[in-house]
Write an enzyme that holds these catalytic residues in place. Structure first.
Site, PDB file in Angstrom:
ATOM      1  N   ASP A 188       0.789  -1.236   0.000  1.00 52.97           N
ATOM      2  CA  ASP A 188       0.000   0.000   0.000  1.00 52.97           C
ATOM      3  C   ASP A 188       0.819   1.283   0.000  1.00 52.97           C
ATOM      4  O   ASP A 188       0.278   2.346  -0.296  1.00 52.97           O
ATOM      5  CB  ASP A 188      -0.955   0.014   1.201  1.00 52.97           C
ATOM      6  N   ARG A 204     -19.181  -8.797  -3.076  1.00 54.85           N
ATOM      7  CA  ARG A 204     -18.353  -8.681  -1.868  1.00 54.85           C
ATOM      8  C   ARG A 204     -18.239  -7.203  -1.498  1.00 54.85           C
ATOM      9  O   ARG A 204     -17.769  -6.400  -2.284  1.00 54.85           O
ATOM     10  CB  ARG A 204     -16.963  -9.261  -2.163  1.00 54.85           C
TER      11      ARG A 204
END
Length: 681
Positions: free
Chosen positions: A555, A635
């Protein structure tokens, strides 16, 4: 005003103003064509999709070529004089700007329509259009074009499992030949170099010489083009130029230092293959190494000596090449000289380094030279026969400081209180086989999950994913998302219950407090980005699917599996420190969250989403992660990224804070305070 003000300088301003006028030429912007292509793809209109996508690729290439041609032409038309008076300097700068604006407008149309977002630029750099094209050509039963598109995409995305399997299937199709697998975006200098290495390894030294010489010409041309592309607008990460208060000369210094750094990076860029972060070791000098030995093999010792001496410009005093030079001199009976092109190139490279060291100091950052010309060394020198490369090349990281500043890391700890009684610790770093990882259950209740999922259905829309992308990670799923501020806006407008919109705000704060407490952070954890996201499997596109819903990544750094490194440099979000995913449901197939080793292949832990479950972890290269394909159903989750640096707090979160404060004030004091939260929206 000075009465001696040159007329040339006045004319420069007039020229610059006149260059802003419109022109008859018009090239359709590639981001618009790209957007139309993607929309056609999701309508299953594959013929239209191909037309738009091929047009987008053509437009993208034409924009790049036009900028290069115009900048180089205007550079030659308006050179700097030996004398460098202030007004003469600005006169040349303005004339160049006017020249470039006129040139580009004549060929492309108004430049503002070609202003493209960084996300679209990155898609084209990553060759995402070719992923769409190969599927469209497959549907249109044009396997030869599908094979070329798949091969082009795979060159820059070698980790893409599904594309690798598609290529194997294409190879087995009747009528598909080896020459159908072409890289449509091949860089000429790299293509010629690799072809030359192949001939060299086969012992075809004459053929290899021709291709190595061609590769050198193409390399220097590519270097010129790369530097021309650096002559555009620059990003100043440490400065907000809307509030820039430095002097004119400081602004110019900052800009030209950024340009210089961009040009300096061309060395690395030209040696890096598509999809790789690490350059080929010793790339440019290796051309001269191959050539000196190939020329020796065909008994052209004059050229062999010249190439050996050129190699030594990059690696002065290297023993094996010095021995080769001695051999050639003795055989020829005289000395030689290195190639002037390479000598000039290295002189400029050295001047750039000296200027960068000065310029970086004015910007208050540090820059040190990287080892651009690292050498393998250690060649066989027996019998004084000139030694040559064995064709082996290694991808290695260049250890170099970028013009960025990175905060010192905190001491890593974990195991702090979970803040809320109902939250349950499921796994820690040890059981998740890593560092700075945690898995928690019951962060939110079943009722809260249902309410947030209902909000997601109302607020998130296709195309509202990452900066407007319909499906940023895979064309086999639909991606939808919304921010906290957008959800509050929907609540204020009555499109969702305000209580539900407020819930998104509140549970994200709950997650932040838990992560901050559990990892025992000694400073405040701030929101960097908050996103309510849903991924939905697209019916009819799940058969034999082997790709990931979200590819393996880190990230806050650029994951480089080949070099086993994670580069903390733009375009990565280097300021992110911790990440968390709070799941809203588990009634779908696939979609498991996975941690991997740095190789992006070896899975170290897997998490099955369900309501109220949250996975948290530090955002660096110690925690590569991704999401397996969602093959059925939808999801939904709240994705959260955090930073320890208050300068990088999420702007929309700060605006949302003000909306919440206004709403709370109204609930306490009634309408008498006359606060309208819509002003913040």
């Amino acid at each position: 005003m000075d009465g001696n003000f040159p007329r040339a300088a006045v004319l420069s301003v007039v020229l610059l103003t006149g260059a802003l006028s419109s022109s008859a030429a018009f090239l359709e912007p590639y981001d618009l064509l790209y957007d139309n292509a993607v929309r056609a793809f999701y309508r299953s209109d594959y013929e239209t999709m191909v037309r738009y996508m091929e047009g987008a690729l053509s437009s993208y290439g034409e924009v790049r070529r036009t900028k290069v041609r115009c900048r180089l032409s205007c550079h030659d038309q308006h050179p700097f004089d030996e004398t460098f008076a202030d007004l003469r300097f600005f006169d040349v700068v303005l004339r160049r700007a006017a020249c470039m604006n006129t040139c580009i407008d004549e060929k492309l149309g108004t430049q503002s329509v070609h202003a493209v977002s960084e996300d679209v630029v990155q898609d084209f750099h990553r060759r995402i259009p070719y992923n769409y094209l190969q599927m469209a050509y497959q549907k249109l039963k044009q396997p030869d074009k599908a094979a070329a598109a798949a091969h082009t995409y795979f060159q820059a995305n070698p980790e893409h499992v599904e594309m690798g399997q598609n290529l194997e299937q294409y190879k087995n199709l009747q009528g598909i030949k080896e020459d159908h697998f072409v890289d449509r975006e091949a860089r000429p200098h790299q293509h010629s170099f690799m072809a030359a290495v192949t001939l060299y390894d086969k012992g075809d030294h004459e053929g290899a010489i021709a291709l190595f010489e061609e590769a050198l010409v193409e390399y220097y041309e590519a270097d010129t083009e790369c530097r021309a592309l650096c002559q555009g607008p620059q990003r100043f990460e440490d400065h907000d130029h809307l509030r820039y208060r430095y002097s004119l000369h400081e602004v110019l210094s900052d800009h030209f230092t950024q340009v210089l750094h961009c040009e300096h990076e061309c060395v690395r860029d030209l040696a890096t293959r598509p999809g790789r972060l690490s350059p080929m070791e010793n790339y440019l000098p290796l051309h001269y190494d191959y050539l000196q030995f190939a020329y020796f093999q065909v008994d052209r010792l004059e050229e062999a000596l010249q190439c050996a001496l050129t190699y030594l410009l990059f690696h002065e005093g290297e023993e094996f090449m010095t021995d080769n030079v001695d051999y050639y001199r003795e055989a020829l009976g005289h000395n030689g000289a290195p190639r002037e092109k390479a000598a000039w190139y290295l002189r400029r490279h050295k001047q750039e380094l000296e200027l960068l060291l000065v310029g970086s100091k004015t910007m208050g950052v540090e820059f040190t030279e990287g080892n651009y010309w690292s050498s393998t060394g250690g060649r066989d020198k027996s019998n004084r026969i000139p030694s040559g490369t064995n064709g082996w090349m290694e991808y290695v990281p260049i250890s170099e400081k970028r013009i960025v500043t990175v905060a010192a890391p905190q001491q890593l700890k974990e195991g702090g209180p979970l803040v809320y009684d109902r939250v349950q610790l499921v796994q820690n770093s040890a059981t998740l086989n890593g560092t700075q990882r945690v898995l928690l259950d019951h962060v939110i209740s079943e009722q809260e999950c249902a309410e947030l999922k209902h909000v997601a259905q109302a607020v998130t829309i296709a195309g509202d994913g990452y900066r407007g992308k319909i499906s940023p990670h895979t064309p086999n799923e639909k991606f939808e998302g919304a921010t906290v501020l957008k959800t509050l806006q929907y609540g204020y407008e009555g499109r969702v219950p305000m209580r539900s919109a407020r819930l998104f705000y509140d549970i994200s704060e709950r997650a932040r407090r838990i992560i901050e407490s559990y990892f025992l952070l000694n400073s405040t954890l701030h929101f960097s980005y908050t996103h309510l996201v849903c991924r939905t499997a697209i019916t009819g596109q799940q058969d034999h699917r082997n790709d990931l819903s979200h590819p393996i990544h880190a990230d806050n750094c650029l994951l480089d599996p080949e070099a086993n490194e994670c580069w903390k440099e733009p375009p990565a979000y280097t300021y992110r420190d911790y990440s968390a995913l709070l799941y809203l449901n588990g009634d779908f197939e696939g979609g498991d969250f996975i941690f991997t080793e740095m190789d992006a292949k070896t899975i170290t832990a897997s998490v099955k989403p369900k309501c109220g479950r949250m996975v948290g972890f530090s955002s660096g290269g110690e925690n590569p992660h991704g999401v397996k394909a969602v093959t059925s159903g939808q999801r939904c989750a709240v994705a959260l990224w955090f930073t320890l640096n208050p300068l990088f707090r999420e702007l929309e979160r700060l605006q949302a804070d003000e909306v919440i404060q206004a709403l709370d004030a109204q609930s306490v004091w009634g309408q008498g305070l006359n606060i309208n939260p819509k002003d913040e929206l």
